[in-house]
Design a protein around this motif. Structure first.
Motif, PDB file in Angstrom:
ATOM      1  N   ASP A   1      -3.595 -10.531   0.735  1.00 22.66           N
ATOM      2  CA  ASP A   1      -2.574 -10.127  -0.222  1.00 22.66           C
ATOM      3  C   ASP A   1      -2.792  -8.678  -0.671  1.00 22.66           C
ATOM      4  O   ASP A   1      -3.919  -8.192  -0.728  1.00 22.66           O
ATOM      5  CB  ASP A   1      -2.629 -11.002  -1.479  1.00 22.66           C
ATOM      6  CG  ASP A   1      -2.323 -12.453  -1.192  1.00 22.66           C
ATOM      7  OD1 ASP A   1      -2.046 -12.789  -0.030  1.00 22.66           O
ATOM      8  OD2 ASP A   1      -2.366 -13.257  -2.141  1.00 22.66           O
TER       9      ASP A   1
ATOM     10  N   ARG B   1       9.355  -4.519  -8.890  1.00 20.83           N
ATOM     11  CA  ARG B   1       8.236  -4.384  -7.967  1.00 20.83           C
ATOM     12  C   ARG B   1       8.497  -5.263  -6.745  1.00 20.83           C
ATOM     13  O   ARG B   1       8.953  -6.401  -6.893  1.00 20.83           O
ATOM     14  CB  ARG B   1       6.945  -4.811  -8.665  1.00 20.83           C
ATOM     15  CG  ARG B   1       5.720  -4.879  -7.761  1.00 20.83           C
ATOM     16  CD  ARG B   1       4.521  -5.394  -8.529  1.00 20.83           C
ATOM     17  NE  ARG B   1       3.988  -4.398  -9.443  1.00 20.83           N
ATOM     18  CZ  ARG B   1       3.128  -4.679 -10.418  1.00 20.83           C
ATOM     19  NH1 ARG B   1       2.745  -5.923 -10.627  1.00 20.83           N
ATOM     20  NH2 ARG B   1       2.679  -3.710 -11.190  1.00 20.83           N
TER      21      ARG B   1
ATOM     22  N   MET C   1       7.891  -7.951  -4.419  1.00 21.31           N
ATOM     23  CA  MET C   1       7.026  -9.118  -4.437  1.00 21.31           C
ATOM     24  C   MET C   1       7.239  -9.959  -3.181  1.00 21.31           C
ATOM     25  O   MET C   1       8.231  -9.809  -2.479  1.00 21.31           O
ATOM     26  CB  MET C   1       7.315  -9.953  -5.685  1.00 21.31           C
ATOM     27  CG  MET C   1       7.112  -9.205  -6.989  1.00 21.31           C
ATOM     28  SD  MET C   1       5.425  -8.534  -7.158  1.00 21.31           S
ATOM     29  CE  MET C   1       4.468 -10.050  -7.271  1.00 21.31           C
TER      30      MET C   1
ATOM     31  N   THR D   1      -3.009  -5.994  -3.632  1.00 18.60           N
ATOM     32  CA  THR D   1      -3.288  -5.952  -5.056  1.00 18.60           C
ATOM     33  C   THR D   1      -2.099  -5.310  -5.775  1.00 18.60           C
ATOM     34  O   THR D   1      -1.236  -4.695  -5.142  1.00 18.60           O
ATOM     35  CB  THR D   1      -4.554  -5.138  -5.350  1.00 18.60           C
ATOM     36  OG1 THR D   1      -4.305  -3.765  -5.000  1.00 18.60           O
ATOM     37  CG2 THR D   1      -5.734  -5.660  -4.554  1.00 18.60           C
ATOM     38  N   GLU D   2      -2.042  -5.415  -7.079  1.00 22.08           N
ATOM     39  CA  GLU D   2      -0.965  -4.775  -7.834  1.00 22.08           C
ATOM     40  C   GLU D   2      -0.989  -3.264  -7.630  1.00 22.08           C
ATOM     41  O   GLU D   2       0.073  -2.632  -7.489  1.00 22.08           O
ATOM     42  CB  GLU D   2      -1.092  -5.122  -9.325  1.00 22.08           C
ATOM     43  CG  GLU D   2      -0.780  -6.576  -9.648  1.00 22.08           C
ATOM     44  CD  GLU D   2      -0.753  -6.824 -11.141  1.00 22.08           C
ATOM     45  OE1 GLU D   2      -0.912  -5.855 -11.914  1.00 22.08           O
ATOM     46  OE2 GLU D   2      -0.571  -7.995 -11.536  1.00 22.08           O
ATOM     47  N   ASP D   3      -2.187  -2.677  -7.613  1.00 23.47           N
ATOM     48  CA  ASP D   3      -2.285  -1.227  -7.417  1.00 23.47           C
ATOM     49  C   ASP D   3      -1.792  -0.830  -6.028  1.00 23.47           C
ATOM     50  O   ASP D   3      -1.100   0.188  -5.875  1.00 23.47           O
ATOM     51  CB  ASP D   3      -3.729  -0.761  -7.611  1.00 23.47           C
ATOM     52  CG  ASP D   3      -4.151  -0.756  -9.075  1.00 23.47           C
ATOM     53  OD1 ASP D   3      -3.260  -0.838  -9.952  1.00 23.47           O
ATOM     54  OD2 ASP D   3      -5.366  -0.670  -9.337  1.00 23.47           O
ATOM     55  N   GLN D   4      -2.123  -1.618  -5.016  1.00 24.59           N
ATOM     56  CA  GLN D   4      -1.657  -1.313  -3.666  1.00 24.59           C
ATOM     57  C   GLN D   4      -0.143  -1.452  -3.566  1.00 24.59           C
ATOM     58  O   GLN D   4       0.535  -0.639  -2.943  1.00 24.59           O
ATOM     59  CB  GLN D   4      -2.338  -2.239  -2.658  1.00 24.59           C
ATOM     60  CG  GLN D   4      -3.798  -1.926  -2.409  1.00 24.59           C
ATOM     61  CD  GLN D   4      -4.469  -2.976  -1.551  1.00 24.59           C
ATOM     62  OE1 GLN D   4      -4.139  -4.160  -1.601  1.00 24.59           O
ATOM     63  NE2 GLN D   4      -5.431  -2.544  -0.744  1.00 24.59           N
ATOM     64  N   ARG D   5       0.381  -2.497  -4.203  1.00 16.72           N
ATOM     65  CA  ARG D   5       1.829  -2.723  -4.169  1.00 16.72           C
ATOM     66  C   ARG D   5       2.553  -1.548  -4.818  1.00 16.72           C
ATOM     67  O   ARG D   5       3.545  -1.031  -4.283  1.00 16.72           O
ATOM     68  CB  ARG D   5       2.148  -4.030  -4.891  1.00 16.72           C
ATOM     69  CG  ARG D   5       3.473  -4.675  -4.521  1.00 16.72           C
ATOM     70  CD  ARG D   5       3.600  -6.050  -5.185  1.00 16.72           C
ATOM     71  NE  ARG D   5       2.631  -6.993  -4.687  1.00 16.72           N
ATOM     72  CZ  ARG D   5       2.761  -7.696  -3.567  1.00 16.72           C
ATOM     73  NH1 ARG D   5       3.844  -7.536  -2.824  1.00 16.72           N
ATOM     74  NH2 ARG D   5       1.830  -8.550  -3.184  1.00 16.72           N
ATOM     75  N   ASP D   6       2.069  -1.133  -5.976  1.00 15.69           N
ATOM     76  CA  ASP D   6       2.708  -0.017  -6.683  1.00 15.69           C
ATOM     77  C   ASP D   6       2.527   1.300  -5.937  1.00 15.69           C
ATOM     78  O   ASP D   6       3.450   2.118  -5.860  1.00 15.69           O
ATOM     79  CB  ASP D   6       2.129   0.104  -8.093  1.00 15.69           C
ATOM     80  CG  ASP D   6       2.517  -1.061  -8.989  1.00 15.69           C
ATOM     81  OD1 ASP D   6       3.478  -1.786  -8.646  1.00 15.69           O
ATOM     82  OD2 ASP D   6       1.845  -1.256 -10.029  1.00 15.69           O
TER      83      ASP D   6
END
Length: 252
Positions: free
Chosen positions: A49, A115, A117, A51-56
């Motif tokens: 998966d 974001r 998802m 991470t939130e930082d990678q997604r952003d």
């Protein structure tokens, strides 16, 4: 590779690091039929998966690299970037799960704070099936090594399940919807994936002349041969869309 593709590939490497297993180029750029408004389609496989930082971070990078729709001559092309986890691909569940999707039709939402998802969608299944057929690796193993072979029953189910959403978005996207319907008809009839203009050439001889002219107009607009104006073609568009829908359903 174009500079834009190299920049996107570098962003994937920089943000995802060693969890990035492969990146593929697919769609029009691979078929040799990159048209004036064609997107650059990239598909990546990750080990786990985001991470939130990678997604952003990936979203921020792609908003900068991708050109806005409609693309301008000589400017950056629109990017469509899909990420899949290797474990999801190994299961070949239906509908396919995507870990991350970027496309210009989503830009307004992203700029408003949304974001990207994980999602499950029949369209993801169709993308994987077509990419398994024609994708070329920009990084990592060949498509036949990491992308699953999608069962025909999943392809056919995905075509049927994707129809309502496709038809519901026809207003303002007439050319793309009509050509996508023609391509669905071709795939449902033959099992093959072809470009949108090739699907139109296949379908036109099988359609009554007044509807055939509408599909040919969509084909020529896609190729950049004429202005893409549907303001006076509402009735013809709806009639052709209904006919193509019926042919898809009958072929399924």
């Amino acid at each position: 590779m174009s500079e834009q593709i190299q920049t996107a590939l570098a962003a994937l490497h920089n943000i995802l690091g060693d969890m990035l297993l492969a990146v593929y180029l697919h769609g029009s750029a691979v078929s040799g039929r990159l048209q004036p408004q064609s997107d650059i389609d990239l598909l990546a496989i990750t080990e786990r998966d985001l991470t939130e930082d990678q997604r952003d971070g990936l979203l921020t990078a792609l908003l900068r690299i991708s050109g806005r729709h409609p693309a301008t001559a000589g400017g950056a092309r629109c990017l469509e970037v899909m990420l899949f986890r290797r474990s999801d691909l190994a299961r070949t569940a239906y509908p396919a799960r995507a870990e991350f999707i970027y496309g210009e039709w989503l830009r307004d939402g992203f700029e408003a704070g949304e974001r990207p998802m994980p999602t499950r969608d029949p369209e993801h299944t169709l993308v994987l099936a077509q990419a398994r057929q024609d994708a070329i690796p920009l990084f990592g193993a060949g498509a036949d090594k990491l992308l699953p072979e999608i069962p025909q029953k999943h392809v056919r189910r995905a075509i049927g399940d994707a129809l309502p959403a496709l038809l519901g978005g026809i207003h303002g996207d007439e050319r793309n919807v009509l050509l996508t319907l023609a391509r669905m008809w071709r795939t449902a009839s033959t099992g093959e994936f072809v470009t949108k203009d090739a699907a139109a050439v296949w379908a036109i001889p099988q359609i009554q002349s007044r509807d055939a002219s509408t599909l040919d107009y969509a084909r020529r607009a896609y190729l950049g041969e004429l202005a893409d104006d549907w303001s006076s073609r509402s009735d013809a568009t709806q009639r052709l869309a209904a006919y193509l829908r019926d042919q898809v359903i009958e072929s399924l």
